[in-house]
Structure formats: structure tokens, C-alpha cells
Design a protein around this motif. Sequence first.
Motif, PDB file in Angstrom:
ATOM      1  N   ALA A 233     -14.704  94.298 -22.857  1.00 48.49           N
ATOM      2  CA  ALA A 233     -15.980  94.844 -23.714  1.00 48.49           C
ATOM      3  C   ALA A 233     -16.690  94.113 -22.664  1.00 48.49           C
ATOM      4  O   ALA A 233     -18.375  94.102 -22.768  1.00 48.49           O
ATOM      5  N   ALA A 234     -16.391  92.371 -23.271  1.00 46.31           N
ATOM      6  CA  ALA A 234     -17.744  91.786 -22.690  1.00 46.31           C
ATOM      7  C   ALA A 234     -18.671  91.670 -21.174  1.00 46.31           C
ATOM      8  O   ALA A 234     -19.103  91.719 -21.364  1.00 46.31           O
ATOM      9  N   ALA A 235     -16.950  92.318 -20.675  1.00 49.12           N
ATOM     10  CA  ALA A 235     -17.397  92.142 -18.820  1.00 49.12           C
ATOM     11  C   ALA A 235     -18.322  92.852 -18.706  1.00 49.12           C
ATOM     12  O   ALA A 235     -18.913  93.252 -18.171  1.00 49.12           O
ATOM     13  N   GLN A 236     -18.023  94.363 -19.258  1.00 49.32           N
ATOM     14  CA  GLN A 236     -18.704  95.249 -18.906  1.00 49.32           C
ATOM     15  C   GLN A 236     -20.290  95.381 -19.516  1.00 49.32           C
ATOM     16  O   GLN A 236     -21.150  95.550 -18.530  1.00 49.32           O
ATOM     17  N   ALA A 237     -20.690  94.571 -20.879  1.00 45.51           N
ATOM     18  CA  ALA A 237     -21.745  94.138 -20.882  1.00 45.51           C
ATOM     19  C   ALA A 237     -22.148  93.699 -20.458  1.00 45.51           C
ATOM     20  O   ALA A 237     -23.924  93.853 -19.579  1.00 45.51           O
ATOM     21  N   LEU A 238     -21.711  92.347 -19.733  1.00 37.70           N
ATOM     22  CA  LEU A 238     -22.243  91.670 -18.956  1.00 37.70           C
ATOM     23  C   LEU A 238     -22.842  92.135 -17.492  1.00 37.70           C
ATOM     24  O   LEU A 238     -23.820  92.216 -16.538  1.00 37.70           O
ATOM     25  N   MET A 239     -21.807  92.914 -16.939  1.00 38.49           N
ATOM     26  CA  MET A 239     -22.153  93.327 -16.193  1.00 38.49           C
ATOM     27  C   MET A 239     -23.501  94.403 -16.225  1.00 38.49           C
ATOM     28  O   MET A 239     -24.178  94.932 -15.173  1.00 38.49           O
ATOM     29  N   ALA A 240     -23.452  96.111 -16.560  1.00 41.19           N
ATOM     30  CA  ALA A 240     -24.061  96.642 -17.262  1.00 41.19           C
ATOM     31  C   ALA A 240     -25.164  96.095 -17.072  1.00 41.19           C
ATOM     32  O   ALA A 240     -26.457  96.334 -16.399  1.00 41.19           O
ATOM     33  N   ARG A 241     -25.773  94.923 -17.720  1.00 44.00           N
ATOM     34  CA  ARG A 241     -26.835  93.851 -17.786  1.00 44.00           C
ATOM     35  C   ARG A 241     -27.846  93.343 -17.329  1.00 44.00           C
ATOM     36  O   ARG A 241     -28.543  93.562 -16.458  1.00 44.00           O
ATOM     37  N   HIS A 242     -26.833  92.861 -16.117  1.00 43.03           N
ATOM     38  CA  HIS A 242     -26.943  92.489 -14.244  1.00 43.03           C
ATOM     39  C   HIS A 242     -27.610  93.286 -13.864  1.00 43.03           C
ATOM     40  O   HIS A 242     -29.221  93.006 -13.868  1.00 43.03           O
ATOM     41  N   TYR A 354      -5.296 107.929 -18.353  1.00 40.83           N
ATOM     42  CA  TYR A 354      -6.057 106.472 -18.827  1.00 40.83           C
ATOM     43  C   TYR A 354      -6.984 106.561 -17.473  1.00 40.83           C
ATOM     44  O   TYR A 354      -8.041 105.842 -18.670  1.00 40.83           O
ATOM     45  N   ALA A 355      -7.411 107.317 -17.033  1.00 39.04           N
ATOM     46  CA  ALA A 355      -8.610 107.333 -16.192  1.00 39.04           C
ATOM     47  C   ALA A 355      -9.731 108.152 -16.923  1.00 39.04           C
ATOM     48  O   ALA A 355     -10.764 107.559 -16.784  1.00 39.04           O
ATOM     49  N   GLN A 356      -9.674 109.109 -17.156  1.00 40.49           N
ATOM     50  CA  GLN A 356     -10.579 109.833 -17.928  1.00 40.49           C
ATOM     51  C   GLN A 356     -11.098 109.439 -19.590  1.00 40.49           C
ATOM     52  O   GLN A 356     -11.957 109.333 -19.912  1.00 40.49           O
ATOM     53  N   ARG A 357     -10.220 108.756 -20.091  1.00 41.75           N
ATOM     54  CA  ARG A 357     -10.284 107.884 -21.350  1.00 41.75           C
ATOM     55  C   ARG A 357     -10.810 106.670 -20.788  1.00 41.75           C
ATOM     56  O   ARG A 357     -11.352 106.178 -22.007  1.00 41.75           O
ATOM     57  N   ILE A 358     -10.481 105.839 -20.058  1.00 41.20           N
ATOM     58  CA  ILE A 358     -11.375 105.207 -19.392  1.00 41.20           C
ATOM     59  C   ILE A 358     -12.809 105.330 -19.004  1.00 41.20           C
ATOM     60  O   ILE A 358     -14.065 104.593 -19.531  1.00 41.20           O
ATOM     61  N   GLY A 359     -13.198 105.640 -18.392  1.00 37.34           N
ATOM     62  CA  GLY A 359     -14.183 106.869 -18.006  1.00 37.34           C
ATOM     63  C   GLY A 359     -15.468 106.798 -19.327  1.00 37.34           C
ATOM     64  O   GLY A 359     -16.436 106.767 -18.930  1.00 37.34           O
ATOM     65  N   GLU A 360     -14.761 107.494 -20.670  1.00 31.18           N
ATOM     66  CA  GLU A 360     -15.683 108.495 -21.652  1.00 31.18           C
ATOM     67  C   GLU A 360     -15.547 107.028 -21.905  1.00 31.18           C
ATOM     68  O   GLU A 360     -16.870 106.506 -22.445  1.00 31.18           O
ATOM     69  N   ARG A 361     -14.429 105.923 -22.693  1.00 24.51           N
ATOM     70  CA  ARG A 361     -15.553 104.883 -23.176  1.00 24.51           C
ATOM     71  C   ARG A 361     -16.296 104.154 -21.980  1.00 24.51           C
ATOM     72  O   ARG A 361     -17.083 103.345 -22.994  1.00 24.51           O
ATOM     73  N   LEU A 362     -16.571 104.638 -20.763  1.00 27.65           N
ATOM     74  CA  LEU A 362     -17.231 103.111 -19.748  1.00 27.65           C
ATOM     75  C   LEU A 362     -18.428 103.608 -20.310  1.00 27.65           C
ATOM     76  O   LEU A 362     -19.419 103.010 -20.024  1.00 27.65           O
ATOM     77  N   GLU A 363     -18.550 105.496 -20.156  1.00 24.61           N
ATOM     78  CA  GLU A 363     -20.226 105.640 -19.589  1.00 24.61           C
ATOM     79  C   GLU A 363     -20.741 105.329 -21.683  1.00 24.61           C
ATOM     80  O   GLU A 363     -21.566 104.924 -22.270  1.00 24.61           O
ATOM     81  N   GLU A 364     -19.791 105.066 -22.827  1.00 23.46           N
ATOM     82  CA  GLU A 364     -20.339 104.871 -23.846  1.00 23.46           C
ATOM     83  C   GLU A 364     -20.955 103.706 -24.014  1.00 23.46           C
ATOM     84  O   GLU A 364     -22.215 103.264 -24.190  1.00 23.46           O
ATOM     85  N   ALA A 365     -20.365 102.574 -23.375  1.00 23.42           N
ATOM     86  CA  ALA A 365     -20.048 101.222 -22.910  1.00 23.42           C
ATOM     87  C   ALA A 365     -21.802 101.893 -21.904  1.00 23.42           C
ATOM     88  O   ALA A 365     -22.767 100.469 -22.728  1.00 23.42           O
ATOM     89  N   ALA A 366     -22.397 102.262 -21.310  1.00 23.18           N
ATOM     90  CA  ALA A 366     -23.327 101.915 -20.248  1.00 23.18           C
ATOM     91  C   ALA A 366     -24.267 102.264 -20.996  1.00 23.18           C
ATOM     92  O   ALA A 366     -25.769 102.216 -20.809  1.00 23.18           O
ATOM     93  N   GLY A 367     -24.333 103.575 -21.979  1.00 24.81           N
ATOM     94  CA  GLY A 367     -24.988 103.868 -22.291  1.00 24.81           C
ATOM     95  C   GLY A 367     -25.517 103.272 -23.642  1.00 24.81           C
ATOM     96  O   GLY A 367     -27.425 103.389 -24.077  1.00 24.81           O
TER      97      GLY A 367
END
Length: 440
Positions: A233-242, A354-367
Amino acid sequence: MSGGEREGARRRWSLGPPGGGAWSFPWSSRSPGESAEELVAGLLSAALEARRRLDETEFRRCVKVLAQGQGLRQAVDRALLDALHRQVTHAWHLGWQPADVVRLVGRRLEARHVRLVTDAVAAEMRAYAAATVDDRWLDQIEAIGATVWWGRDEEYLREDGDRTAMVACALRVIHLLATLPPLERLCPVPGTARRTPGSRGAAVDERMLARVRALLAKAESTEFEAEAETFTAAAQALMARHSIDAALLASRTAGPGGADRPQGRRLGVDAPYEGPKAMLLDVIASANHCRSVWSRHFGFATVLGFPADLAAVEVLFTSLLVQAMTAMTLAGSRRDGSGRSRTRSFRQSFLAAYAQRIGERLEEAAGQAVREAAADAGRDLLPVLAAREQAVEAKVEEIFPMLTMVGAGAVSNREGWISGRAAADRAVLDVRGKIAEGGR
């Protein structure tokens, strides 16, 4: 080499003897008045034609004469090196990049062929000044380990006491390169780029990527689900902000849309279970403002987006694929009531879920990242992000005008689907804290 000599070389490498017909074998010596170079050119041409026809017997006959023919050693070595050089150069002009070539040779041939083509790439790159080679190209050269380790070029043919095997290896690589189809060109070919010092750093912050990789390495190595979730989660948040910061910076530069432009990057999608793996890459790309186009036959997907987003997609895909394969392996094998193996269908369904659920959660984090950034930046952010999305879509249409949609494969195992979604829930994204702590 003069224009006439180049034309002569092209004629010598036509697939077949002058005037058509077929070569006769075996040849153990030259015909009267025939030079070693002419004999070797004919033999190589005939060997490639035999390879094209899948005539292994004829191919081996050609190889034997080339390897064992009296007085042919130097002419054969020169011809093989020349052919490798010309075919590698030709591959660049067809749109292939170093990693693409090495990946395909690895899929179609063996480790010895991969070593040879990697060395051929290194040899060919000596012709270009670094200032005329795109940064992305240089990154791939480094990644595949293409370095000149030899003193004389004949050494990288790697005879190693078996000249016949060396000649066969070189001819198989030459044939594969000679039959490559054109690909979409993603960056300038060597010799034509004009690098601007510092341009790469402006697009992708290498320090940020180092922090992201460190976070994801911890997510991959920990045995505790909560820690893996936090680090990812920390990695995704860092990338999204960058990504958001890069978009805002680019929007303020001169020219429409800023100096930043969408680019393309090819990422390997290997067997087995290519479909769900391509699906995983697609959802990661989508969550990071990119588009992914899968080329199943060649074992890669082309991801299109802005540089910072492409870097995020690559590091996240690499890590999440490791986590997915680890979770899938730990889930074990499966058999039905009759004892027949259901492992393949279980794993196919596992990875798809796994891929479908990852997509859902990544979209949540990106939003969530966009909402937080919009609160800081004001209303200017959303139009900027929308313009970048449109630019990526335009790039997709430019490079893939005939793009069609295909499925990633059927899901037939309910247990695998449920297990895959559970693994995705454990692996990724709902904790957004500890970015600074995880990056240290």
C-alpha cells in the motif's frame, strides 16, 4: 563497404542459388574458380532455406560442411558474424528492441542461443555513440547484460570445442532474426536519438523508484500478511502521488500538454498461465493511468502511458506477480473426486481472480490518492489528469489502429477463484500509512 559490395552481399544471401533450383549436397571442397567466400555464402543461404522449410536433414548437412569443410573456417566465421550483425540491425529497424529480441530467442530456442544473440547485440552497439542512443535502449542493454567481454569477435561465437554445434547455433539465431515481423516502434533506433542531459530524471525520479522497490521487496519477503499489505500500500501510494506531481509539473511547462509525452514499454508475460498474468498487468496499468496491449505470440505486452506511470506499472507488476505466484504455489495442487488433476484449472482461476481483485483494490487506492491530491491542489488537477488520459488513448490509437479485444481465458474452478480473491485481499492495498517508515 561500397554500394556495389553491399549489393553483392545481398545477392549472396538470397535463399537459393543463382537462377533458382536447389543446392546439391554434401560439398566437401570448392568448385574450380570458386572462392571460399562464395562457397560459404551459398551454403549459408541453403542452410537458411532448409531451416525455413523445416528440413532438418538438409540443414544438418549444410552445417556439417560449414563446420568441417577444408579451408573454410575464417570465411565461415566472418560470414556468421556479418549475418548476425546485419540481422540485429534489421531487427531494430523493424521496431524490435534488445529485450524483445532476447526474450523471443529465449522462448523459441535455448540458453546457448540467448547468450549468442546477447553478445551479437553488444557487438552491434559498438557502432553508436552513447549520445545517439535513447535512454530506454541503454537501460535494456544494461538489463540483458550485453557487454563486450571478448578480444576478437570470433570469440563470442563460442566454439567451445564443438564447431558443428556453434555453426548450428548461429544459423538458428540468424534464421529467427531473419523471420521477425515488424513491431510498433516505441523509441528511436540507435544512431538517431538525441539525448538531452537530465531528461530522464525529470520524467522519473530514480530515488522514488528506489524507495518503491525497497517497499515491494519487503512486501515480497515478509511472512506476515499485514506487513505485506502495508508495504504494498505504501508503494502504491508513493507512486500515485509521484504520478500526480509529475502531471501537475508537466501541465505548467510550455506547449500543449507540457513537454511530457506518452511512451511505450514492453513487459514480458511468460508461460504458464499467460492469460491471467496479462490480465494482472492490464489492471495494474489501468489503475496507473496506462493502457496495456498483449501480444501473446511474442510473450510480451506493450504498456502505453507517461514515463512516471510506466515505471510504476513495471515495478508493481513485477512485485505483484511474485506475490501471486508465491500464494498460488502455497495453495498446493488439486485433484477431483476421481483422482484426476485439477491443478491447472485451479491455478488458472486463482490467478484470474487474483488479478480482478487486485484491480479493484488498486482503483480504490488510486481514487483515494486523487481525492487527497485534489484537496491540496484545487480544481486544476482533474482537467490535467483527464487531458493525460486522452493523450494516452490517442497514443494507443496511433500505435495500434487495428486493436481488437480478446478474453484472457475461461474460469472453470470455483475453489481457485475464491482462493485467488482471498490472496489478493491479503496482498494488496487498504492500509495507506507508513510510507516514510517503509521507505527508509
